[in-house]
Design a protein around this motif. Structure first.
Motif, PDB file in Angstrom:
ATOM      1  N   HIS A   7       0.962  -1.104  -0.036  1.00 43.57           N
ATOM      2  CA  HIS A   7       0.055  -0.020   0.130  1.00 43.57           C
ATOM      3  C   HIS A   7       0.812   1.288   0.070  1.00 43.57           C
ATOM      4  CE1 HIS A   7      -3.674  -2.283   1.932  1.00 43.57           C
ATOM      5  NE2 HIS A   7      -3.218  -2.652   0.682  1.00 43.57           N
ATOM      6  N   SER A   8       2.005   1.203   0.475  1.00 42.51           N
ATOM      7  CA  SER A   8       2.906   2.437   0.622  1.00 42.51           C
ATOM      8  C   SER A   8       3.409   2.704  -1.002  1.00 42.51           C
ATOM      9  CB  SER A   8       4.074   2.138   1.543  1.00 42.51           C
ATOM     10  OG  SER A   8       5.099   1.011   1.010  1.00 42.51           O
ATOM     11  N   LYS A   9       3.271   1.738  -1.711  1.00 40.16           N
ATOM     12  CA  LYS A   9       3.848   2.078  -3.268  1.00 40.16           C
ATOM     13  C   LYS A   9       2.616   2.029  -4.115  1.00 40.16           C
ATOM     14  CE  LYS A   9       7.913  -0.735  -2.928  1.00 40.16           C
ATOM     15  NZ  LYS A   9       9.008  -1.750  -3.647  1.00 40.16           N
ATOM     16  N   CYS A  10       1.531   1.841  -3.705  1.00 42.57           N
ATOM     17  CA  CYS A  10       0.393   1.455  -4.833  1.00 42.57           C
ATOM     18  C   CYS A  10      -0.506   2.842  -4.901  1.00 42.57           C
ATOM     19  CB  CYS A  10      -0.465   0.585  -4.375  1.00 42.57           C
ATOM     20  SG  CYS A  10      -2.063   0.402  -5.319  1.00 42.57           S
ATOM     21  N   GLU A  11      -0.236   3.347  -6.167  1.00 41.93           N
ATOM     22  CA  GLU A  11      -1.066   4.542  -6.437  1.00 41.93           C
ATOM     23  C   GLU A  11      -2.515   4.372  -7.229  1.00 41.93           C
ATOM     24  OE1 GLU A  11       1.546   6.565  -9.169  1.00 41.93           O
ATOM     25  OE2 GLU A  11       2.937   7.268  -7.481  1.00 41.93           O
ATOM     26  N   THR A  12      -2.960   3.281  -7.073  1.00 38.87           N
ATOM     27  CA  THR A  12      -4.396   2.861  -7.521  1.00 38.87           C
ATOM     28  C   THR A  12      -4.365   3.228  -8.888  1.00 38.87           C
ATOM     29  OG1 THR A  12      -4.993   3.226  -5.158  1.00 38.87           O
ATOM     30  CG2 THR A  12      -6.601   2.668  -6.757  1.00 38.87           C
ATOM     31  N   ASN A  13      -3.582   2.795  -9.768  1.00 38.35           N
ATOM     32  CA  ASN A  13      -3.558   2.892 -11.288  1.00 38.35           C
ATOM     33  C   ASN A  13      -4.474   1.923 -11.819  1.00 38.35           C
ATOM     34  OD1 ASN A  13      -1.662   4.988 -11.634  1.00 38.35           O
ATOM     35  ND2 ASN A  13      -0.141   3.582 -10.952  1.00 38.35           N
ATOM     36  N   ALA A  14      -4.819   0.594 -11.082  1.00 34.42           N
ATOM     37  CA  ALA A  14      -5.800  -0.152 -11.278  1.00 34.42           C
ATOM     38  C   ALA A  14      -5.378  -0.794 -12.851  1.00 34.42           C
ATOM     39  CB  ALA A  14      -7.265   0.563 -11.452  1.00 34.42           C
ATOM     40  N   LEU A  15      -4.095  -0.641 -13.068  1.00 30.80           N
ATOM     41  CA  LEU A  15      -3.678  -1.530 -14.404  1.00 30.80           C
ATOM     42  C   LEU A  15      -3.797  -3.124 -14.168  1.00 30.80           C
ATOM     43  CD1 LEU A  15      -2.359  -1.414 -17.250  1.00 30.80           C
ATOM     44  CD2 LEU A  15      -0.151  -1.908 -15.903  1.00 30.80           C
ATOM     45  N   CYS A  16      -3.735  -3.514 -12.725  1.00 31.01           N
ATOM     46  CA  CYS A  16      -3.687  -4.940 -12.599  1.00 31.01           C
ATOM     47  C   CYS A  16      -5.364  -5.368 -12.932  1.00 31.01           C
ATOM     48  CB  CYS A  16      -3.240  -5.281 -11.374  1.00 31.01           C
ATOM     49  SG  CYS A  16      -4.173  -4.429  -9.857  1.00 31.01           S
ATOM     50  N   ILE A  17      -6.134  -4.469 -12.282  1.00 32.30           N
ATOM     51  CA  ILE A  17      -7.715  -4.817 -12.808  1.00 32.30           C
ATOM     52  C   ILE A  17      -8.055  -4.655 -13.981  1.00 32.30           C
ATOM     53  CG2 ILE A  17     -10.050  -4.075 -11.948  1.00 32.30           C
ATOM     54  CD1 ILE A  17      -8.730  -2.599  -9.398  1.00 32.30           C
ATOM     55  N   GLY A  18      -7.458  -3.774 -14.982  1.00 37.38           N
ATOM     56  CA  GLY A  18      -7.712  -3.737 -16.276  1.00 37.38           C
ATOM     57  C   GLY A  18      -7.165  -4.920 -16.853  1.00 37.38           C
ATOM     58  N   MET A  19      -6.113  -5.360 -16.503  1.00 37.53           N
ATOM     59  CA  MET A  19      -5.588  -6.809 -17.160  1.00 37.53           C
ATOM     60  C   MET A  19      -6.342  -7.931 -16.837  1.00 37.53           C
ATOM     61  SD  MET A  19      -1.431  -5.679 -16.982  1.00 37.53           S
ATOM     62  CE  MET A  19      -1.069  -6.981 -18.235  1.00 37.53           C
ATOM     63  N   ALA A  20      -6.590  -7.856 -15.649  1.00 31.75           N
ATOM     64  CA  ALA A  20      -7.235  -9.287 -15.109  1.00 31.75           C
ATOM     65  C   ALA A  20      -8.505  -9.081 -14.238  1.00 31.75           C
ATOM     66  CB  ALA A  20      -6.261 -10.314 -14.558  1.00 31.75           C
ATOM     67  N   PRO A  21      -9.755  -8.373 -14.781  1.00 31.28           N
ATOM     68  CA  PRO A  21     -10.802  -8.113 -13.721  1.00 31.28           C
ATOM     69  C   PRO A  21     -11.653  -9.290 -13.108  1.00 31.28           C
ATOM     70  CG  PRO A  21     -11.389  -7.848 -16.024  1.00 31.28           C
ATOM     71  CD  PRO A  21      -9.943  -8.082 -16.067  1.00 31.28           C
ATOM     72  N   ASP A  22     -10.856 -10.409 -13.558  1.00 30.96           N
ATOM     73  CA  ASP A  22     -11.656 -11.411 -12.769  1.00 30.96           C
ATOM     74  C   ASP A  22     -10.569 -12.038 -11.788  1.00 30.96           C
ATOM     75  OD1 ASP A  22      -9.964 -12.472 -14.923  1.00 30.96           O
ATOM     76  OD2 ASP A  22     -10.475 -14.508 -14.634  1.00 30.96           O
ATOM     77  N   LEU A  23      -9.400 -11.448 -11.788  1.00 33.29           N
ATOM     78  CA  LEU A  23      -8.705 -11.983 -10.590  1.00 33.29           C
ATOM     79  C   LEU A  23      -8.425 -10.750  -9.450  1.00 33.29           C
ATOM     80  CD1 LEU A  23      -5.868 -13.625 -12.552  1.00 33.29           C
ATOM     81  CD2 LEU A  23      -7.712 -14.887 -11.408  1.00 33.29           C
ATOM     82  N   PHE A  24      -8.689  -9.612 -10.011  1.00 25.07           N
ATOM     83  CA  PHE A  24      -8.369  -8.370  -9.042  1.00 25.07           C
ATOM     84  C   PHE A  24      -9.626  -7.442  -9.006  1.00 25.07           C
ATOM     85  CE2 PHE A  24      -4.238  -9.695 -10.738  1.00 25.07           C
ATOM     86  CZ  PHE A  24      -3.476  -9.881  -9.662  1.00 25.07           C
ATOM     87  N   ASP A  25      -9.681  -6.836  -7.859  1.00 27.09           N
ATOM     88  CA  ASP A  25     -11.011  -5.768  -7.747  1.00 27.09           C
ATOM     89  C   ASP A  25     -10.441  -4.703  -6.758  1.00 27.09           C
ATOM     90  OD1 ASP A  25     -13.183  -4.541  -8.037  1.00 27.09           O
ATOM     91  OD2 ASP A  25     -14.598  -6.164  -7.027  1.00 27.09           O
ATOM     92  N   LEU A  26     -10.894  -3.612  -6.690  1.00 25.68           N
ATOM     93  CA  LEU A  26     -10.689  -2.716  -5.625  1.00 25.68           C
ATOM     94  C   LEU A  26     -11.362  -3.183  -4.223  1.00 25.68           C
ATOM     95  CD1 LEU A  26     -10.928   0.719  -7.215  1.00 25.68           C
ATOM     96  CD2 LEU A  26      -8.883  -0.303  -6.499  1.00 25.68           C
ATOM     97  N   ASP A  27     -10.522  -2.857  -3.126  1.00 25.49           N
ATOM     98  CA  ASP A  27     -11.044  -2.943  -1.934  1.00 25.49           C
ATOM     99  C   ASP A  27     -10.922  -1.916  -1.024  1.00 25.49           C
ATOM    100  OD1 ASP A  27     -12.046  -3.765   0.914  1.00 25.49           O
ATOM    101  OD2 ASP A  27     -10.145  -4.922   1.033  1.00 25.49           O
ATOM    102  N   GLY A  28     -11.770  -0.911  -1.136  1.00 24.76           N
ATOM    103  CA  GLY A  28     -11.736   0.578  -0.736  1.00 24.76           C
ATOM    104  C   GLY A  28     -10.651   1.303  -1.500  1.00 24.76           C
ATOM    105  N   ASP A  29      -9.573   1.452  -1.246  1.00 23.29           N
ATOM    106  CA  ASP A  29      -8.559   2.420  -2.211  1.00 23.29           C
ATOM    107  C   ASP A  29      -7.370   1.599  -2.823  1.00 23.29           C
ATOM    108  OD1 ASP A  29      -9.860   4.751  -1.512  1.00 23.29           O
ATOM    109  OD2 ASP A  29      -8.413   5.132   0.291  1.00 23.29           O
ATOM    110  N   TYR A  30      -7.313   0.134  -2.594  1.00 26.09           N
ATOM    111  CA  TYR A  30      -6.295  -0.732  -3.109  1.00 26.09           C
ATOM    112  C   TYR A  30      -6.807  -1.706  -3.770  1.00 26.09           C
ATOM    113  CZ  TYR A  30      -3.504   2.130  -0.082  1.00 26.09           C
ATOM    114  OH  TYR A  30      -2.976   3.317   0.601  1.00 26.09           O
ATOM    115  N   PRO A  31      -6.300  -2.271  -4.889  1.00 26.96           N
ATOM    116  CA  PRO A  31      -6.529  -3.475  -5.393  1.00 26.96           C
ATOM    117  C   PRO A  31      -6.140  -4.568  -4.413  1.00 26.96           C
ATOM    118  CG  PRO A  31      -4.511  -2.604  -6.667  1.00 26.96           C
ATOM    119  CD  PRO A  31      -5.193  -1.518  -5.546  1.00 26.96           C
ATOM    120  N   VAL A  32      -7.065  -5.753  -4.688  1.00 29.58           N
ATOM    121  CA  VAL A  32      -6.910  -7.067  -4.040  1.00 29.58           C
ATOM    122  C   VAL A  32      -7.042  -8.126  -4.823  1.00 29.58           C
ATOM    123  CG1 VAL A  32      -7.366  -6.085  -1.699  1.00 29.58           C
ATOM    124  CG2 VAL A  32      -9.287  -6.959  -3.124  1.00 29.58           C
TER     125      VAL A  32
END
Length: 66
Positions: A7-32
């Protein structure tokens, strides 16, 4: 295999979510990671996602017994 988010590095660009929305999602401010573990057949894809994170906030962890 699990993906961790620094979380100290994450800027919530959500690239991970865009690349695999079935594997990642936002939980509050951060991807999980959505499933408890990354399916074996998606490990290569997830390695690419982790490497693509613009802030290097993602890392891969393996269970101790794997």
């Amino acid at each position: 295999m699990k993906v961790r988010v620094d979380h100290s590095k994450c800027e919530t660009n959500a690239l991970c979510i865009g690349m695999a929305p079935d594997l990642f999602d936002l939980d509050g401010d951060y991807p999980v990671q959505v499933p408890d573990a990354i399916p074996d057949d998606r490990r290569g894809e997830v390695r690419e996602i982790v490497a693509s994170c613009p802030t290097a906030a993602l890392s891969i962890e393996f269970p101790q017994d794997a």
